[in-house]
Design a protein around this motif. Sequence first.
Motif, mmCIF file in Angstrom:
data_model
loop_
_atom_site.group_PDB
_atom_site.id
_atom_site.type_symbol
_atom_site.label_atom_id
_atom_site.label_comp_id
_atom_site.label_asym_id
_atom_site.label_seq_id
_atom_site.Cartn_x
_atom_site.Cartn_y
_atom_site.Cartn_z
ATOM 1 N N VAL A 52 14.825 14.239 -59.084
ATOM 2 C CA VAL A 52 16.122 14.736 -59.550
ATOM 3 C C VAL A 52 17.091 14.760 -58.371
ATOM 4 O O VAL A 52 18.238 14.330 -58.467
ATOM 5 C CB VAL A 52 15.979 16.139 -60.191
ATOM 6 N N GLY A 53 16.619 15.247 -57.224
ATOM 7 C CA GLY A 53 17.463 15.314 -56.030
ATOM 8 C C GLY A 53 17.978 13.939 -55.643
ATOM 9 O O GLY A 53 19.188 13.748 -55.439
ATOM 10 N N LYS A 54 17.066 12.985 -55.589
ATOM 11 C CA LYS A 54 17.481 11.629 -55.181
ATOM 12 C C LYS A 54 18.457 11.020 -56.181
ATOM 13 O O LYS A 54 19.446 10.387 -55.825
ATOM 14 C CB LYS A 54 16.251 10.741 -55.007
ATOM 15 N N ALA A 55 18.172 11.227 -57.464
ATOM 16 C CA ALA A 55 19.034 10.630 -58.495
ATOM 17 C C ALA A 55 20.409 11.301 -58.526
ATOM 18 O O ALA A 55 21.431 10.643 -58.748
ATOM 19 C CB ALA A 55 18.355 10.733 -59.864
ATOM 20 N N CYS A 84 20.696 13.385 -49.553
ATOM 21 C CA CYS A 84 19.615 14.207 -50.119
ATOM 22 C C CYS A 84 18.557 14.535 -49.067
ATOM 23 O O CYS A 84 18.019 13.636 -48.430
ATOM 24 C CB CYS A 84 18.981 13.437 -51.281
ATOM 25 N N ARG A 85 18.297 15.828 -48.891
ATOM 26 C CA ARG A 85 17.300 16.223 -47.888
ATOM 27 C C ARG A 85 16.491 17.439 -48.357
ATOM 28 O O ARG A 85 16.959 18.240 -49.170
ATOM 29 C CB ARG A 85 17.983 16.545 -46.558
ATOM 30 N N THR A 86 15.282 17.545 -47.802
ATOM 31 C CA THR A 86 14.454 18.735 -48.006
ATOM 32 C C THR A 86 14.617 19.624 -46.789
ATOM 33 O O THR A 86 14.571 19.137 -45.658
ATOM 34 C CB THR A 86 12.973 18.336 -48.156
ATOM 35 N N ILE A 87 14.818 20.921 -47.010
ATOM 36 C CA ILE A 87 14.945 21.875 -45.913
ATOM 37 C C ILE A 87 13.851 22.920 -46.081
ATOM 38 O O ILE A 87 13.743 23.547 -47.139
ATOM 39 C CB ILE A 87 16.338 22.540 -45.941
ATOM 40 N N GLY A 411 17.418 8.219 -63.833
ATOM 41 C CA GLY A 411 18.875 8.021 -63.866
ATOM 42 C C GLY A 411 19.486 8.734 -65.069
ATOM 43 O O GLY A 411 20.499 9.430 -64.961
ATOM 44 N N GLY A 412 18.829 8.592 -66.234
ATOM 45 C CA GLY A 412 19.319 9.234 -67.453
ATOM 46 C C GLY A 412 19.259 10.752 -67.339
ATOM 47 O O GLY A 412 20.169 11.473 -67.767
ATOM 48 N N VAL A 413 18.178 11.253 -66.736
ATOM 49 C CA VAL A 413 18.018 12.703 -66.541
ATOM 50 C C VAL A 413 19.149 13.217 -65.645
ATOM 51 O O VAL A 413 19.790 14.241 -65.935
ATOM 52 C CB VAL A 413 16.639 13.010 -65.891
ATOM 53 N N ALA A 414 19.405 12.486 -64.550
ATOM 54 C CA ALA A 414 20.455 12.920 -63.609
ATOM 55 C C ALA A 414 21.827 12.909 -64.286
ATOM 56 O O ALA A 414 22.655 13.797 -64.035
ATOM 57 C CB ALA A 414 20.454 12.029 -62.368
ATOM 58 N N ASP A 415 22.065 11.935 -65.146
ATOM 59 C CA ASP A 415 23.349 11.906 -65.877
ATOM 60 C C ASP A 415 23.523 13.191 -66.693
ATOM 61 O O ASP A 415 24.598 13.793 -66.700
ATOM 62 C CB ASP A 415 23.399 10.704 -66.844
ATOM 63 N N CYS A 416 22.470 13.599 -67.382
ATOM 64 C CA CYS A 416 22.550 14.819 -68.209
ATOM 65 C C CYS A 416 22.755 16.055 -67.330
ATOM 66 O O CYS A 416 23.547 16.946 -67.677
ATOM 67 C CB CYS A 416 21.271 15.015 -69.020
ATOM 68 N N LEU A 417 22.032 16.116 -66.206
ATOM 69 C CA LEU A 417 22.173 17.285 -65.330
ATOM 70 C C LEU A 417 23.566 17.327 -64.707
ATOM 71 O O LEU A 417 24.185 18.393 -64.593
ATOM 72 C CB LEU A 417 21.101 17.256 -64.227
#
Length: 437
Positions: A52-55, A84-87, A411-417
């Motif tokens: 999700v983060g990357k998308a 996009c990064r992990t902290i 990609g579709g999930v990220a569009d919705c979010l």
Amino acid sequence: MGTARNFIHISNTQTMNAHIGKRIALISVHGDPAIEIGKEEAGGQNVYVREVGKALAELGWQVDMFSRRVSSEQETIVQHSPLCRTIRLTAGPVEFVPRDQGFKYLPDFVQQLLKFQKETHIKYPVVHTNYWLSSWVGMQLKALQGSKQVHTYHSLGAVKYKSVDTIPLIATKRLAVEKQVLETADRIVATSPQEQQHMRSLVSPKGYINVIPCGTDIQQFGSIDREAARAELGIAQDAKVVLYVGRFDPRKGIETLVRAVNQSQLRNSGKLQLIIGGGSTPGASDGRERDRIAGIVQELGMSEFTILPGRLGQEILPTYYAAADVCVIPSHYEPFGLVAIEAMSSGTPVIASDVGGLQFTVVTEKTGLLVPPKDVEAFSVAIDRILMNPTWRDELGQAARKHTASKFSWGGVADCLDELYTQILDISVPEPVLVSK
Ligand code: UDP
């Protein structure tokens, strides 16, 4: 540790970008998106947050994913892509802590996150929290600084505790937090209509829920065909391969699968092969279930045609899915079940327990088969139906691939979010206002 320096160094670029992008914190206290997946409690949630983060970053969001540091060898910041990064925040002991024991470190986690914000001059207008532990962190940020909160449960205590023998001490707290977040978050994301129903019937009638599924990488899963995959793994082209992929946890129902394969009509054909992928090295916390399963395999005299290759990395996972005739998901419950869409995306039919999100992703008789959970006989019959009919297996596999590509891409999930965050932040372009004199 150089933590503060790292934060400040990155903050320069981030501050510059702050004005041109939308910013979000994905919070996943115990599900590190940058860790190896498939062992010691690292599974679908970690994959979900990472993908999700990357998308979202592809859509222009500046994404910071916060997790708890569990080893001194872990880097503080992992950059996945430019935005996009992990902290990793140090809160509690820098070692693996089972999730049921993680609640006491959350106040410190919140403090560390606030400190990070202060040092980097970043404030997150929206936080998307994952699993109940992170939901508590999100509720504090909402109260302290007015961040909007979106929450994905990944697992509901109210469902989980119905199917386990021993209820952990933390259960009362978890159930209360899960109710509170449903009633107070700006939006809850259910990953399947089945999960939404459980929230309503078992948690609370209040709160706002959107159904947005999980996704999969349809390029990666589907990149190799069965023949090439078998050649790569050294599996005979005429073998009948049954595959399990996932964590070793009694609730995954691996025992049901082993006993079902033991009853298969192809049991003594010399062609049957069972692959049980996932799990840590012996001695790790999920090792007890692995040893138990290995013990049953041995006891039933199945060792000759069963392999437990351990954790399967992202690079080899598509090859295993493609090599299989069928992928079996015998879980007692799944809120979603990423393995189902990964296998289907790879063109491999799925036999799954008729529960939770699996009812949403697997179309029975079209992309695989749904059978009652824990029912050894039913799993065995279903496995044989597919293994003994290669033409039907191919039809199911092709339909499965099509079904996944059209419904479950990241990609579709990220569009919705993206649409959801934009709505709750009210950052859409305002409609021109017509002023009449
Ligand atoms: N996984 C992996 N390697 C393994 C076992 C599992 O990468 O050896 C991944 C798998 O591909 C999937 C995730 O772990 O993406 C499991 O997610 P799922 O939703 O099926 O189950 P959960 O772990 O959330 O219960």
